[in-house]
Scaffold this active site. Structure first.
Site, PDB file in Angstrom:
ATOM      1  N   LYS A  12      -6.801   3.395  -3.481  1.00 36.84           N
ATOM      2  CA  LYS A  12      -7.224   3.385  -2.086  1.00 36.84           C
ATOM      3  C   LYS A  12      -7.381   4.823  -1.624  1.00 36.84           C
ATOM      4  O   LYS A  12      -6.591   5.685  -2.002  1.00 36.84           O
ATOM      5  CB  LYS A  12      -6.152   2.637  -1.272  1.00 36.84           C
ATOM      6  CG  LYS A  12      -6.355   2.622   0.225  1.00 36.84           C
ATOM      7  CD  LYS A  12      -5.264   1.766   0.904  1.00 36.84           C
ATOM      8  CE  LYS A  12      -5.277   1.951   2.416  1.00 36.84           C
ATOM      9  NZ  LYS A  12      -4.172   1.231   3.079  1.00 36.84           N
ATOM     10  N   ASP A  38       0.852  -1.188   0.000  1.00 38.21           N
ATOM     11  CA  ASP A  38       0.000   0.000   0.000  1.00 38.21           C
ATOM     12  C   ASP A  38       0.890   1.241   0.000  1.00 38.21           C
ATOM     13  O   ASP A  38       1.443   1.623   1.026  1.00 38.21           O
ATOM     14  CB  ASP A  38      -0.919   0.014   1.236  1.00 38.21           C
ATOM     15  CG  ASP A  38      -1.993  -1.075   1.168  1.00 38.21           C
ATOM     16  OD1 ASP A  38      -1.810  -2.067   0.420  1.00 38.21           O
ATOM     17  OD2 ASP A  38      -3.009  -0.933   1.871  1.00 38.21           O
ATOM     18  N   LYS A  43     -10.146   0.231  -2.649  1.00 34.10           N
ATOM     19  CA  LYS A  43     -10.101   0.052  -1.200  1.00 34.10           C
ATOM     20  C   LYS A  43     -10.375   1.370  -0.483  1.00 34.10           C
ATOM     21  O   LYS A  43      -9.491   2.227  -0.409  1.00 34.10           O
ATOM     22  CB  LYS A  43      -8.724  -0.495  -0.775  1.00 34.10           C
ATOM     23  CG  LYS A  43      -8.577  -0.652   0.745  1.00 34.10           C
ATOM     24  CD  LYS A  43      -7.225  -1.250   1.131  1.00 34.10           C
ATOM     25  CE  LYS A  43      -7.012  -1.214   2.637  1.00 34.10           C
ATOM     26  NZ  LYS A  43      -5.678  -1.686   3.028  1.00 34.10           N
TER      27      LYS A  43
END
Lengths: 301, 302, 483
Positions: free
Chosen positions: A201, A138, A237
């Site tokens: 995300k 991430d 996400k």
């Protein structure tokens, strides 16, 4: 690959009021009985159970890994969460703790959460996490560069990180709370997708506002446009701020109506959350027993 | 070179004025070739064009094509043109006094009428760039939208002009109609049409674009039916045309839902004749919505 | 990507409960503050268009009933309402607004049962807006001189009001609130297929203590409306409905002094430029034409898409259509409910056949429909020409006619090329283009980067054959006063 500078003009405008209206309409959906149970189980399976604190210790991470595999043992047949999300230095530990469960280990990297360091250090950060066995990375985008209009820099950086990920899947955190407008969220989404992000995300969880339905909708629309153009799927996400089951169900409705059933799978959709799981579990037990639940009966790790 | 004779005007043979109609900035005769001869005190005052339905059609075509450009002029510009009309009236006031006398008015009354006509034109000139502020609104809707209502001209308005006040009534009714950007086809006073046509000469020399005002002469009961049924006419201003006529016009106007304004106005009364609501009567209210982004300094709502 | 009905996650029914509502099995007329039986009038059943089951018996008012109602309104005007202080008039209207809010859910359920519209809309739009309308005009009652500078507004007298079936309670509010705020009394006729909420409103009016005769409601078919229009002691006619009937009313009152406002049909252009926020525009197209099953006079029934984004817009639009839930209006997840009546369904189907025979391409949501009731899934035609009947005539159903354009000038010309002029929509991110477009549209309401928004403070009404007069806002007062 399109020339990065082309992003300055190719992202469509976004009308904020229209997005908020549309997002509100998902919230009028009412999810009942069987479809609710199905949805709740889906949510559990999509959670990236997260601990990203300065005071994280091996003990804390181990507890979380145990929780990930044993959400609520008194209820049979529950899925596990999708992944554990930790800092790079806990990846190896998490990997061991999760054993041969199918739960993935995700690691934040690239000088999370600010992203303010050199590309070399960021790439090292990524390589270290990957070497330790991270299934997913991430990363954060360089918001400062983005605001300075250096979209090419942002694009190149993501592409380099993707390269460093090897087989690990890359989630690109836009940190929407720092982008200021939906137009910027859309532009950043387009850059991240074009540069090779496997997921986009919303947030690090360190900045408010984190994930909201309107912001997520803008990002889902970017994913849909990319799919319409190329046939390639990109994951989504939302992270931070989704702490109850009802809201999470509304997110799923939004995913289904915006992208379709194919995204209703933890390969393509995740919730980044630390406290969501227990609320979902309480709802599931309530559905099973008919009695409203107390938090005292659900373990906090 | 022959020297002009130094005869006094009284001794020479008068050149009689030919009164034609005013359509699209020109002075054509009626295409029908018909005429009628209105009389004052048993004496014919002139041979006047008796407009046909086709003349009405031509006038509406002229008015329609002049309407969007007239409406898109700035309010300031329309205001200046109305003021210019007043200036030109002033310059030719003696001619109007004389014509009103031919039409049967006493000198003093004629002077009052002409002066009032000038004054009313100035009055409505002043409203052109103000009525909008009076009648518009910003509407505080309960959602994140900017919402405002403004007046827009209705379009082409047919004026069935005053049968009692041949100059003042005509000009006073036209001014509020065109002030907002409508164009107008006026059916002149049937019995006293001379000053209406001379008024058109003023209009033609006042920077008023061709077609903004068109004036037909002829038989009211013949023309009003065609006007009321005409599908490219948006509104009708009926200036005391009598109850049976008014009822007939209303019924005919339903074909395209024309707006009908029954002008119950004594044009000699300042309080009635000077009235911005007359401008509003020939306008439509348009309401526009647009979202307002919700991002405050605290970032809330984003 | 389309969500087929074999979706892997399909929502279970989520019906709104209806056990809290109270309805009579048979309704009389509301005259002079009381529910009374007709003098000789028949009863007819009002049915649930989603099930075709009868709900209650409604009275077909006779000419005598209408005369009684007008007399009651006249008497109330002369003896009571014209002597009630403006402040007190306002207070009564405030009371009505509050009572509507208190009974909001019951009214929403009845509206949905009787008319077929989704509970989501009656609950979130119709009923709250109806209450808001009463609130808005309540406050005007004692402030009228401020609305008409330099004038002293006076009431007109008895107002005859005839309303349609698409927004039953909301239209009653649009009509009654400004009328009585301005000091008029009212005889109102709801549409024959949707009388129930107007009758429930009468109960509220009774409860609010409004003096008898100030508001009277007579039910029945078009003949009842005609009796109101023709009644010699009615001073004002306010009508919302079809353009054909509106023209009939203008003709019928030509030989009278009755004043009149008409809110009639429409065939609105909804224009999407290539620089528009496309995803929000698609949502606006959906709201524009499928809101309330397309039973909306201002529906964005003609879509104009700039050619360069046509493919993209159509793909997204069809995708969005596929996510709409059609079915039981009482289900909270229903987006498109039942068509209001069999007659209306026949009209819609007839136009769909016309569209097909004119050669346009047809797309319709494929979904299961209940066995009984009146249904038309959302649909659209592409390849439509300006000369097609489906592009010219008001269908009043969930049927969209899509055309393309290339330039600003072209789309302005096509958009205005209609006898109607009620509303329009424009989608572009460029401000200067937007203001030009909104100014160029010959329509009374223009939604820019949004569509089908309503508010009591916002004037609503048409240009050209869409009628005259405004409802809502300060401009809505002019319909009920002489100045």
């Amino acid at each position: 690959m399109p020339h990065p500078q082309s992003f300055t003009c190719s992202s469509p405008p976004v009308d904020q009021v229209g997005v908020i209206e549309r997002a509100k309409r998902f919230q009028t959906r009412s999810v009942k009985t069987q479809s609710k149970m199905q949805g709740l189980r889906m949510i559990l399976s999509m959670i990236d159970l997260t601990t990203l604190e300065g005071m994280d210790t091996p003990g804390k991470v181990k507890q979380l890994c145990f929780k990930a595999q044993h959400l609520h043992d008194s209820t049979a047949g529950l899925p596990t969460v999708a992944a554990i999300c930790v800092y790079p230095n806990f990846v190896a530990l998490a990997k061991r703790a999760l054993g041969d469960s199918k739960i993935k280990v995700a690691s934040v990297a690239t000088a999370f959460p600010s992203g303010n360091t050199s590309l070399e250090i960021k790439l090292d950060d990524v390589r270290m996490a990957v070497d330790q066995g991270a299934d997913e990375i991430d990363m954060v985008i360089s918001r400062g560069k983005f605001h300075a209009g250096e979209f090419g820099y942002v694009y190149d950086e993501i592409a380099e990180v993707k390269n460093a990920c090897g087989p690990s899947r890359l989630k690109v955190i836009l940190e929407t709370g720092e982008l200021g407008t939906f137009d910027n969220v859309r532009k950043a989404s387009d850059i991240a997708i074009a540069a090779g992000g496997d997921f986009i995300k919303t947030s690090t969880g360190k900045i408010k506002p984190a994930a909201t339905m309107p912001v997520t909708l803008v990002m889902l629309e970017a994913i849909r446009d990319h799919y319409f153009k190329t046939g390639e799927m990109v994951g989504m996400k939302p992270a931070g701020g989704i702490s109850n089951a009802k809201l999470a169900l509304q997110y799923l409705i939004m995913v289904q109506e915006t992208l379709g059933d194919s995204w209703l799978d933890n390969h393509w959709f995740r919730f980044g959350a630390s406290s969501l799981a227990n609320d979902v579990l309480m709802q599931i037990v309530k559905q099973n027993t008919g009695a409203y639940q107390s938090a005292d009966y659900f373990s906090i790790d | 070179m022959a020297k002009a004779k130094n005869n006094s005007a009284l001794d020479s043979v008068q050149i009689l004025k030919t009164y034609k109609m005013y359509i699209g900035g020109n002075f054509p005769r009626t295409e029908s070739g018909r005429y009628y001869s209105p009389q004052v005190n048993g004496k014919s005052i002139a041979n006047i064009c008796r407009a046909s339905p086709k003349d009405m059609r031509n006038a509406v075509v002229a008015a329609r094509s002049a309407q969007p450009p007239w409406a898109s002029r700035t309010a300031y510009n329309r205001s200046q043109i109305l003021y210019r009309i007043a200036e030109m009236l002033q310059g030719r006031s003696e001619q109007f006094v004389a014509e009103l006398q031919i039409q049967g008015l006493k000198t003093q009354d004629a002077r009052i009428q002409v002066q009032a006509t000038i004054d009313r034109m100035i009055y409505y000139s002043g409203w052109c760039d103000k009525f909008q502020q009076l009648f518009s609104s910003v509407n505080p809707v309960a959602s994140s939208h900017f919402n405002f209502s403004v007046l827009e001209p209705t379009g082409v308005v047919v004026l069935l002009a005053s049968q009692t006040s041949p100059l003042l009534g005509l000009a006073n009714a036209i001014a509020p109609i065109i002030a907002s950007g409508n164009t107008c086809v006026a059916i002149a006073n049937e019995d006293q049409p001379l000053s209406a046509i001379t008024f058109c000469e003023v209009l033609q020399t006042s920077d008023l674009p061709p077609g903004v005002v068109n004036v037909l002469t002829g038989k009211l009961d013949e023309l009003m039916t065609h006007a009321a049924k005409h599908l490219d006419v948006n509104a009708i201003a009926a200036d005391q045309i009598g109850t049976p006529n008014l009822e007939a016009v209303r019924a005919d106007a339903a074909g395209n839902l024309k707006r009908i304004a029954d002008l119950q106005i004594d044009w000699s009364d300042d309080n009635q004749a000077q009235n911005p609501y007359l401008i509003e009567k020939f306008c439509e209210v348009k309401t526009t919505w647009h979202p307002i982004e919700q991002i405050s300094s605290s970032g809330s709502g984003y | 990507m389309s969500k087929m009905k074999t979706s892997l996650w399909k929502l279970d029914p989520a019906p709104e409960s209806s056990d809290h509502i109270s309805l009579e099995s048979s309704y009389g007329l509301f005259i002079d503050g009381e529910f009374v039986e007709s003098e000789g009038g028949d009863k007819f059943a009002t049915i649930n268009p989603a099930t075709e089951a009868p709900i209650a018996a409604i009275t077909e008012a006779t000419d005598t009933d209408v005369d009684k109602a007008v007399k009651a309104a006249r008497l109330a005007y002369q003896k009571v309402w014209s002597k009630t202080s403006p402040t007190d008039r306002g207070k009564y209207i405030f009371r009505i607004a509050r009572l509507i809010q208190e009974k909001a859910r019951e009214l929403a359920v009845i509206e949905t049962l009787d008319g077929g519209k989704p509970i989501r809309e009656s609950r979130d739009i119709d009923i709250p807006l109806a209450a808001a309308h009463f609130f808005y005009y309540a406050g005007w009652a004692d402030k009228l001189p401020y609305a008409f500078p330099n004038r002293t507004p006076k009431p007109l007298g008895v107002a005859g009001q005839i309303i349609p079936w698409n927004f039953p309670l909301l239209m009653a509010a649009w009509k009654i609130a400004p009328a009585i705020a301005c000091g008029n009394t009212v005889v109102l006729k709801p549409a024959e297929t949707t009388s129930l909420t107007a009758l429930k409103l009468c109960e509220i009016i009774q409860q609010a203590g409004l003096p008898p005769g100030v508001v009277n409601v007579v039910t029945g078919h078009q003949k009842v409306g005609a009796a109101i229009v023709d009644h010699p002691d009615v001073n004002k006619i306010a009508f919302t409905g079809s353009t054909a009937v509106g023209k009939g009313i203008q003709t019928a009152i030509a030989a009278t002094d009755k004043s009149c406002t008409l809110e009639l049909g429409g065939k609105a252009a909804n224009i999407v430029f290539d620089d528009a926020p496309i995803d929000q525009a698609v949502e606006g197209i959906i709201n524009g034409i499928y809101f309330n099953q397309g039973h909306v006079c201002c529906a964005g029934s003609r879509l104009f898409v700039q050619e360069s984004v046509f493919e993209e817009v159509m793909r997204k639009l069809k995708h969005r259509i596929d996510t709409l839930n059609v079915g039981d209006p009482m289900d909270k997840n229903t987006d498109v409910g039942a068509i209001n009546s069999k007659k209306q369904l026949q009209q819609i189907n007839q136009y769909i056949e016309i569209g097909k025979s004119e050669g346009a391409d047809f797309y319709q949501l494929q979904c299961d429909l209940p066995e009984r009731g009146f249904w038309c899934p959302p649909c659209l035609f592409t390849g439509v020409a300006q000369s097609n009947r489906i592009a010219q005539e008001e269908i009043f159903g969930p049927v969209l006619a899509v055309q393309t354009f290339r330039t600003v000038a072209e789309v302005i010309k096509k958009a205005n090329n209609t006898p109607y002029g009620l509303s329009a929509g424009v989608w572009t991110d460029k401000g200067s283009k937007l203001f030009n477009m909104t100014a160029q549209m010959r329509a009374g309401v223009v939604w820019a980067n949004t569509y089908n928004k309503f508010d009591p403070t916002s004037p609503f009404g048409g240009y050209k054959e869409s009628g005259f007069g405004r409802e809502g806002g300060v401009h809505g007062l002019a319909a009920y006063v002489k100045i």
